[in-house]
Design an enzyme around this catalytic site. Structure first.
Site, PDB file in Angstrom:
ATOM      1  N   GLU A 105      -0.303  -3.255   1.860  1.00  0.00           N
ATOM      2  CA  GLU A 105      -0.647  -2.059   2.131  1.00  0.00           C
ATOM      3  C   GLU A 105      -1.415  -1.568   0.781  1.00  0.00           C
ATOM      4  O   GLU A 105      -1.052  -1.814  -0.353  1.00  0.00           O
ATOM      5  CB  GLU A 105       0.648  -1.412   1.915  1.00  0.00           C
ATOM      6  CG  GLU A 105       1.263  -1.467   2.986  1.00  0.00           C
ATOM      7  CD  GLU A 105       2.719  -0.722   2.980  1.00  0.00           C
ATOM      8  OE1 GLU A 105       2.741   0.554   2.446  1.00  0.00           O
ATOM      9  OE2 GLU A 105       3.830  -0.931   3.607  1.00  0.00           O
ATOM     10  N   GLU A 129       9.667  -3.039   1.957  1.00  0.00           N
ATOM     11  CA  GLU A 129       9.703  -2.428   0.406  1.00  0.00           C
ATOM     12  C   GLU A 129      11.312  -2.307   0.019  1.00  0.00           C
ATOM     13  O   GLU A 129      11.594  -1.278  -0.318  1.00  0.00           O
ATOM     14  CB  GLU A 129       8.962  -1.191   0.226  1.00  0.00           C
ATOM     15  CG  GLU A 129       7.487  -1.569   0.480  1.00  0.00           C
ATOM     16  CD  GLU A 129       6.791  -0.078  -0.011  1.00  0.00           C
ATOM     17  OE1 GLU A 129       7.385   0.925  -0.031  1.00  0.00           O
ATOM     18  OE2 GLU A 129       5.488  -0.154  -0.246  1.00  0.00           O
TER      19      GLU A 129
HETATM   20  C1  GLA Z   1       5.289   2.674   1.495  1.00  0.00           C
HETATM   21  C2  GLA Z   1       5.702   2.018   2.863  1.00  0.00           C
HETATM   22  C3  GLA Z   1       5.099   2.588   4.004  1.00  0.00           C
HETATM   23  C4  GLA Z   1       4.311   4.113   3.760  1.00  0.00           C
HETATM   24  C5  GLA Z   1       3.526   3.890   2.510  1.00  0.00           C
HETATM   25  C6  GLA Z   1       2.692   5.522   2.328  1.00  0.00           C
HETATM   26  O1  GLA Z   1       4.146   1.579   0.991  1.00  0.00           O
HETATM   27  O2  GLA Z   1       5.830   0.945   3.123  1.00  0.00           O
HETATM   28  O3  GLA Z   1       5.608   2.811   5.168  1.00  0.00           O
HETATM   29  O4  GLA Z   1       5.637   4.679   3.722  1.00  0.00           O
HETATM   30  O5  GLA Z   1       4.323   3.569   1.313  1.00  0.00           O
HETATM   31  O6  GLA Z   1       2.081   5.439   0.756  1.00  0.00           O
END
Ligand code: GLA
Length: 658
Positions: free
Chosen positions: A304, A146
């Site tokens: 995710e 991210e």
């Molecule tokens: C982001 C991050 C993860 C985690 C999630 C929690 O997507 O990439 O590592 O912290 O948030 O929602």
């Protein structure tokens, strides 16, 4: 047997003792897991002291997963620098606009513009590629994590230097920069690039073009970091595709992902439901369509989402009955070929211990685990869907620089939220089950029957011309207020608003009349409007709605003009839900656009098209069983469908149509 769609999560085995890691593999089999992201935050474990590596646990993990037939999206492990690195080189830390240093102790405490950090990150990436490049479990590289999530903008000295280099490339001469930035205003004229700074906290409004360029630079700078790491991976392991997880949603403003897409071998997205929003599933559908737009229509990976609650919203609501399955399959309906979660096993310690996972704290005897296994089985049955595509007759223009520009300070109203405007129109189309492609400004719009352009504040001549061409060629085009106002340098297009679209729309606005909080105007059809009104003269268009009260009573609020083979509509105000729906219905009717299928309210329908076949996804957001007309075979329950498919309350059906 066809391989199912991929299923998995982030996997962080370094948080657990060996007996738990061994148990994990059996549970993964039970759930039908096929892919895991590993090593994302592992730098400090893999390199506990500079140059000293401990790969044993990761070697074992990859071997064990391979033995279980699970493939790995292996991270570069660079998403958070280890404490020894920030202690030795505090100059790699990023800074806020007011000079606050962002210290280690959380994560992502690095500046992507720091040459020192870049060197360390490249070295770590190379080490990972050389060690694991030939590992049979390796399916995909996951670069960093991210990028820009916590630090989309860095104002440090290293960033200032990178910003200046970026400006020199963009403008060539400081004279060109002065013209673009309008520095005749407020004594801002620059004598050389060395005098230029990021828009650090200033006594009052920073130069708006400087702000806009800093946003562009910052998005590019994160991409440059991705590319640098990606290039190492390509050099060492040219056979392995590379991606990074994007955050496409209405909540992530600062990365222009349309400009990133070409550098990703496959687009991957992270999406989290807005728990406070009773229609969070509409924002989810929007984000999934946006991901498909960024992927250029290709299938993508949902990298995710959450099985239930997250830990970072003001109230972290657990998901309701069937919600996890509906969320997951809505992403699939809109183009995802893989469904993954953050994370496999819910952490016992750390900031995310209250974030849900596939294996919850309470273990297997839980609803979350049962739903996790159920979803794995559903995805296992959806193999035939893999590679199929979504088609749309409607394009909605969604543009990051327009978002940045629309919400700059010192504007007619501070209450305008770009994504609210976009979602208002998206929602009306969603309710009609009309599938929408989300495209950036400047995209080729030919072939779409309806084109919706909400609040496209800044627009290039090229992008404006593409919109006019679409109308000429037969599309029904809708442009909404505060569009076409400025060029790419944030200079007003003179002669009346909405500048770039004035001729196309056949209107000329002489002055804006933004409304106060709670203030409303009534329109002549009894609907109302809020946020924004303007004094709009007809110059070729006809008024479809006028204001019935207020200082602009009798003036046009919605207009329409026949153009070439098509039509150009203008909404000069923020219509209420009924008013928005009426305009959408008029557009769809005149353009002859039909829904994916007829379905009751609250039932979402989308179709994916494969070779010689199609898949109808029906997502039931209501508490009642519903039926939708179709023929074929329902894949999740493996039953024939003859005439209509029955979808249980809160449930989903996927029919391979015959
Ligand atoms: C982001 C991050 C993860 C985690 C999630 C929690 O997507 O990439 O590592 O912290 O948030 O929602």
């Amino acid at each position: 047997m066809t391989r199912g769609l991929d299923y998995g999560a982030d996997y962080n085995p370094e948080q657990w003792p060996l007996d738990v890691r061994l148990e994990d593999v059996g549970l993964m089999r039970e759930a039908g897991v096929t892919i895991l992201s590993v090593g994302i935050f592992s730098w400090a474990m893999l390199e506990p002291r500079e140059g000293e590596h401990d790969f044993g646990w990761l070697d074992d993990t990859l071997d064990r997963l391979h033995g279980a037939g699970i493939r790995v999206a292996l991270a570069t492990a660079t998403a958070s620098p280890p404490p020894w690195l920030t202690r030795k080189h505090p100059e790699i830390l990023p800074e806020l606009a007011d000079g606050t240093v962002l210290h280690p102790g959380g994560r992502q405490a690095y500046s992507v513009s720091s040459p020192v950090f870049r060197d360390y990150a490249l070295r770590m990436t190379r080490t990972m590629a050389e060690r694991y490049g030939e590992h049979p479990a390796l399916a995909l590289w996951h670069v960093d994590n991210e990028l820009g999530c916590h630090v989309p903008h860095d104002y440090s000295d290293d960033a200032a230097a990178a910003f200046r280099r970026w400006l020199e490339r963009r403008y060539g001469t400081v004279a060109a920069l002065n013209t673009a930035w309008g520095t005749a205003f407020w004594s801002q004229r620059y004598g050389s690039f060395d005098e230029v700074l990021p828009p650090r906290t200033a006594p009052t409004y920073a130069n708006p073009t400087q702000q806009l360029d800093f946003a562009r630079y910052s998005s590019d700078e994160l991409l440059v970091h991705y590319r640098a790491l990606r290039d190492v991976l390509r050099e060492v392991t040219p056979h392995v595709p590379t991606t990074t997880n994007l955050m496409l949603s209405t909540g992530t403003k600062w990365m222009d992902y349309f400009s990133w897409a070409g550098d990703l071998d496959v687009v991957a997205n992270d999406h989290y439901l807005r728990a406070h929003d009773p229609e969070g599933h509409v924002e989810l559908a929007f984000s999934a369509d946006l991901t498909r737009g960024v992927a250029g229509g290709d299938p993508w990976i949902l990298m995710e989402h959450s099985t239930s609650a997250v830990n970072w919203q003001p109230r972290n609501r657990a998901k309701g009955e069937g919600e996890m399955l509906r969320n997951s399959l809505t992403h699939v309906a809109r183009g995802a070929d893989a469904v993954m979660f953050f994370q496999w096993r819910q952490s016992a310690a750390g900031a995310e211990k209250f974030h849900s996972a596939m294996v919850p704290h309470a273990g297997r005897d839980t609803n979350v685990w049962r739903r996790t296994v159920e979803l794995g089985a559903a995805l296992g049955a959806l193999g035939p869907v893999r590679g199929s595509r979504v088609r749309a007759d409607v394009a909605l223009v969604f543009d990051y620089p327009a978002w940045w520009g629309a919400e700059l300070d010192s504007h007619p109203t501070q209450a305008l939220r770009y994504t609210d405007e976009v979602l208002a129109w998206y929602r009306a189309l969603w309710r009609r089950n009309v599938t929408v492609d989300l495209v950036p400004a400047g995209a080729d719009l030919t072939g779409y029957r309806v084109v919706v352009i909400p609040t496209l504040y800044c627009v290039t001549d090229h992008a404006a011309a593409a919109v006019a061409r679409a109308a000429e060629a037969g599309a029904s085009v809708l442009v909404t207020f505060f569009s076409g106002i400025v060029d790419e340098h944030d200079h007003v297009r003179l002669g009346g608003y909405p500048g770039a679209f004035r001729d196309l729309l056949g209107v000329r606005t002489e002055e804006f009349f933004p409304l106060l909080d709670g203030e409303r105007r009534t329109l002549d059809d009894g609907t109302s409007s809020q946020l924004w009104t303007e004094k709009t003269h007809l110059a070729g268009a006809e008024a479809v709605r006028t204001y019935a009260d207020g200082p602009l009573a009798g003036w046009p609020a919605v207009t329409r003009r026949a153009v070439g083979d098509g039509v150009a509509w203008y909404a000069a105000t923020r219509l209420d839900e009924t008013g928005t729906a009426r305009v959408v219905d008029a557009l769809l009717t005149e353009a002859g656009v039909a829904p994916a299928a007829e379905a009751p309210d609250g039932v979402e329908v989308v179709r994916r098209h494969g070779e010689g076949t199609s898949f109808l996804f029906v997502v039931n957001h209501t508490g009642a069983d519903v039926t939708v007309a179709t023929h074929g075979r329902e894949l999740i329950r493996a039953t024939d469908v003859d005439g209509e498919v029955r979808v249980p309350a809160h449930g989903v059906a996927v029919v391979q149509e015959s």
